[in-house]
Design a protein around this motif. Sequence first.
Motif, PDB file in Angstrom:
ATOM      1  N   LEU A 146       0.835  -1.201   0.000  1.00  0.00           N
ATOM      2  CA  LEU A 146       0.000   0.000   0.000  1.00  0.00           C
ATOM      3  C   LEU A 146       0.875   1.259   0.000  1.00  0.00           C
ATOM      4  N   GLN A 179     -11.119  -6.097  -0.184  1.00  0.00           N
ATOM      5  CA  GLN A 179     -10.736  -7.144  -1.123  1.00  0.00           C
ATOM      6  C   GLN A 179     -10.389  -8.418  -0.358  1.00  0.00           C
ATOM      7  N   GLY A 190      -8.478  -3.820   3.283  1.00  0.00           N
ATOM      8  CA  GLY A 190      -9.240  -2.716   2.710  1.00  0.00           C
ATOM      9  C   GLY A 190      -8.726  -1.359   3.126  1.00  0.00           C
ATOM     10  N   GLU A 221     -10.943   0.779  -6.999  1.00  0.00           N
ATOM     11  CA  GLU A 221     -10.886  -0.679  -7.060  1.00  0.00           C
ATOM     12  C   GLU A 221      -9.640  -1.141  -7.817  1.00  0.00           C
ATOM     13  N   SER A 224      -6.673  -0.782  -5.428  1.00  0.00           N
ATOM     14  CA  SER A 224      -6.693  -1.858  -4.445  1.00  0.00           C
ATOM     15  C   SER A 224      -6.187  -3.155  -5.057  1.00  0.00           C
ATOM     16  N   PRO A 247     -12.229  -6.602  -5.942  1.00  0.00           N
ATOM     17  CA  PRO A 247     -12.506  -5.658  -4.846  1.00  0.00           C
ATOM     18  C   PRO A 247     -13.983  -5.292  -4.791  1.00  0.00           C
TER      19      PRO A 247
END
Length: 281
Positions: A146, A179, A190, A221, A224, A247
């Motif tokens: 992330l 997800q 998430g 999405e 992610s 997702p």
Amino acid sequence: MHASLFGQFLLREELITEAELRDANRDLRLRNKSLGELAIDSNLLSPRQVAELNREQRTTDLRLGELAVSRGLLSEEELECLIILQKATQVSLGRVLVDRGAIAASELDALELRYSDESKLARKLCENALLSLPQAESIQLCLNELIKGLQRICRQVVSVNSIQQEGRLQKKLPYIVLQKVSGPRTFHFGMAVPAEQVQRISSSLSGEPESEGFIPVAAMERFSDIVVKNACEKLKSEDTPYLAEKPKAFFIGDHLPAYKEMVGVHMLTDDGGFDAVFFSH
């Protein structure tokens, strides 16, 4: 020390205003050029080549310069020169705030030292908290991807600010995407992201200017999916692979349900904060 996050510290201490931080961050991005921009200015890469490298970089762990070298677009020596140039021309957020008159030059060193000490303590507390969690490896890998995704795609400085291990994380959130990851240890990962952050992610992915008035669900999405699939690659098991499912987006005003085994992670960026969530199936 994440110098760009220094602004959030000053904001929390009420030493600058949100408007002053927003304007300083805008100046910082204009003054601190990316390696790709410096390569264009130095006539080493074309704008088209940099755009293609930026697109490819979104789904790989390689930096833009490393990708350019692997593609034969830059030599090792050229990359080294660009990195030296980037470091030599880099301007700190503190210096920008001083130049804009938001803080006094005489106070800058002491404020940066206070921020550095607080950051080291917070980082140590977060590291200890992560190590105590049942699925520490999975959580850490997802968080790493992330952070790298936001750095590569949005050019944001990001850090883990705090960790909350409770089943009472139920609250009204601005925008959520979850997800599911299936494998030896099935889990969900998430993000609960403010509209401004969603707009920035969408703009960075598409290359188009930010557009207010709607929430670009598809972009969130997609982001992610990049993050979670990169984490799955590193979570590979010899017997059973980890697979990321599609997702699922929750709209503004929805509530994230409470789970017994939930971990809430507050992420801090140079533009503000958002939440990441991780829980067992």
